[in-house]
Design a protein around this motif. Structure first.
Motif, PDB file in Angstrom:
ATOM      1  N   ILE A  73      35.261  51.480  33.916  1.00  0.00           N
ATOM      2  CA  ILE A  73      34.737  51.292  35.272  1.00  0.00           C
ATOM      3  C   ILE A  73      34.121  49.907  35.415  1.00  0.00           C
ATOM      4  O   ILE A  73      34.307  49.219  36.435  1.00  0.00           O
ATOM      5  CB  ILE A  73      33.686  52.380  35.592  1.00  0.00           C
ATOM      6  N   ALA A  74      33.393  49.475  34.390  1.00  0.00           N
ATOM      7  CA  ALA A  74      32.773  48.149  34.439  1.00  0.00           C
ATOM      8  C   ALA A  74      33.827  47.054  34.622  1.00  0.00           C
ATOM      9  O   ALA A  74      33.673  46.139  35.432  1.00  0.00           O
ATOM     10  CB  ALA A  74      31.962  47.911  33.167  1.00  0.00           C
ATOM     11  N   LYS A  75      34.932  47.174  33.891  1.00  0.00           N
ATOM     12  CA  LYS A  75      35.995  46.170  33.983  1.00  0.00           C
ATOM     13  C   LYS A  75      36.752  46.283  35.298  1.00  0.00           C
ATOM     14  O   LYS A  75      37.075  45.287  35.941  1.00  0.00           O
ATOM     15  CB  LYS A  75      36.944  46.321  32.810  1.00  0.00           C
ATOM     16  N   SER A  76      37.043  47.511  35.709  1.00  0.00           N
ATOM     17  CA  SER A  76      37.851  47.722  36.918  1.00  0.00           C
ATOM     18  C   SER A  76      37.148  47.259  38.182  1.00  0.00           C
ATOM     19  O   SER A  76      37.778  46.723  39.099  1.00  0.00           O
ATOM     20  CB  SER A  76      38.206  49.209  37.057  1.00  0.00           C
ATOM     21  N   PHE A  77      35.832  47.455  38.263  1.00  0.00           N
ATOM     22  CA  PHE A  77      35.098  47.157  39.486  1.00  0.00           C
ATOM     23  C   PHE A  77      34.182  45.937  39.358  1.00  0.00           C
ATOM     24  O   PHE A  77      33.432  45.625  40.281  1.00  0.00           O
ATOM     25  CB  PHE A  77      34.271  48.376  39.903  1.00  0.00           C
ATOM     26  N   ASN A  78      34.265  45.276  38.192  1.00  0.00           N
ATOM     27  CA  ASN A  78      33.454  44.079  37.953  1.00  0.00           C
ATOM     28  C   ASN A  78      31.965  44.352  38.185  1.00  0.00           C
ATOM     29  O   ASN A  78      31.265  43.618  38.872  1.00  0.00           O
ATOM     30  CB  ASN A  78      33.916  42.925  38.844  1.00  0.00           C
ATOM     31  N   VAL A  79      31.517  45.463  37.615  1.00  0.00           N
ATOM     32  CA  VAL A  79      30.105  45.844  37.699  1.00  0.00           C
ATOM     33  C   VAL A  79      29.558  45.989  36.280  1.00  0.00           C
ATOM     34  O   VAL A  79      30.303  46.058  35.308  1.00  0.00           O
ATOM     35  CB  VAL A  79      29.915  47.181  38.460  1.00  0.00           C
TER      36      VAL A  79
END
Length: 383
Positions: free
Chosen positions: A278-284
């Motif tokens: 999720i961190a990589k996919s949404f740049n969060v």
């Protein structure tokens, strides 16, 4: 003093029920236990009140020809629940109640201890009155602080939990896991807030959170053997302040439950993988905190549990019921990961469930539990 009779046991339970205390605050309870045990035959008793865990209490009954030390654990803390039973002996402490039946647990342990104070056992018996089961993982604290070193180290450990779904005085148990282990989950997602009309200039943590929640559900359905058991529940989510502002931060809280420690560790790892994705996919930024503490699965030792069940099935006056595993947590699981042993149910037959403000255990269970456990311990010393 002879061993406690049924009327005395019921009085003790009612006394304890009126003075419930939260984890690591059980001073009044501790003092009551000490005073009660002081009335037993002291000939073979040795008492320890550890400074490192001041509300804990340990009693060693010296055996006549010891070949082992058999441990028996009971928990002593209560829950932050406002009692609604209407009992004449209801809690005197506002907002605190023995809603999990630890007053029954303690009373049964005192009954067993009183019997062995009058009838010296063959093996050594260690009674551990443990604080902080409901929170603060008192079993783990006790182990890490060295309470079980030297002569206080049990070779095997036993303990019970009351069960309102079983008939009063019935003994329930099973091979394998009795209770699940639990892990607290806290997730913080950090992005960039902004105006709802300009999403390209923000980084929406609500969208990332929604995707994470959906992906977490696939951990159980696609990463865990369907004939095994695991649970992930995200019970609390927080994000945003107003309808037309993109949230720059989201927070989630939940719990993981599994029937083996291996299962919990596998779920933990898959959750870490999902959060990284999720961190990589949404740049969060996704910060995952997992806290299991001492709430490991209660995995019963095969050899000792088989012996325990065999005894209870044939013991006169004992109603034995084979039970299914439960997804509730119990910190005795940590001690069973360090010492072989068995946890079992004592039926207390009530319409209300554990942790309920209206829980009213059937007091007939107490003496029946004392008799069943005393009988088993005598049997174990011969086998």
């Amino acid at each position: 003093m002879t061993e406690l009779n049924e009327a005395q046991l019921i009085k003790i339970r009612r006394d304890l029920h009126q003075i419930p205390e939260l984890a690591l605050q059980e001073k009044q309870t501790h003092d009551y236990l000490v005073q009660t045990i002081a009335g037993f035959n002291q000939t073979n008793l040795e008492i320890s009140q550890p400074e490192k865990l001041p509300t804990a209490l340990m009693v060693l009954v010296h055996g006549s020809q010891p070949t082992r030390t058999i441990g028996y654990r009971t928990d002593i803390d209560a829950l932050p629940v406002e009692e609604k039973t209407g009992l004449l002996f209801a809690s005197k402490h506002p907002g605190v109640m023995h809603a999990c039946g630890h007053d029954v647990h303690m009373t049964v342990a005192l009954g067993v201890l009183s019997w062995f104070s009058e009838h010296q056992p063959k093996d050594n018996l260690l009674f551990f009155f443990q604080p902080a089961e409901e929170s603060e993982n008192g079993g783990k604290l006790a182990y890490e602080q060295g309470l079980f070193d030297g002569k206080w180290r049990p070779d095997e450990f036993y303990g019970l939990h009351d069960n309102p779904d079983l008939p009063a005085g019935a003994i329930g148990c099973r091979m394998g896991t009795l209770f699940a282990g639990t892990t607290e989950v806290n997730i913080d997602i950090t992005g960039k807030g902004g105006h709802a009309a300009f999403p390209q200039d923000a980084n929406d943590t609500v969208v990332a959170m929604a995707s994470l929640i959906m992906q977490v559900q696939t951990i159980i359905s696609r990463s865990i053997d369907p004939i095994q058991s695991g649970v992930i529940t995200l019970g609390k989510v927080e994000a945003g302040t107003i309808r037309n502002v993109i949230a720059g931060h989201a927070h989630l809280e939940g719990t993981i439950r599994g029937l083996t420690q291996e299962m919990i560790l596998k779920i933990d790892q898959r959750l870490k993988d999902v959060c990284e994705g999720i961190a990589k996919s949404f740049n969060v930024k996704v910060d995952l905190q997992l806290n299991q503490g001492g709430y490991w699965p209660v995995e019963n030792n095969p050899e000792l549990t088989k012996r325990f069940i065999e005894y209870m099935k044939q013991a006169a006056g004992v109603e034995f019921i084979e039970t299914a595993p439960a997804m509730t947590g119990e910190d005795f699981g940590y001690l069973l990961a360090k010492f072989p042993g068995t946890m079992f149910w004592l039926g207390v037959e009530d319409d209300s469930q554990l942790h309920s403000a209206t829980l009213k255990p059937d007091e007939r269970a107490i003496k029946r539990g004392v008799d069943a456990i005393t009988g088993f311990l005598n049997y174990r010393m011969q086998n």
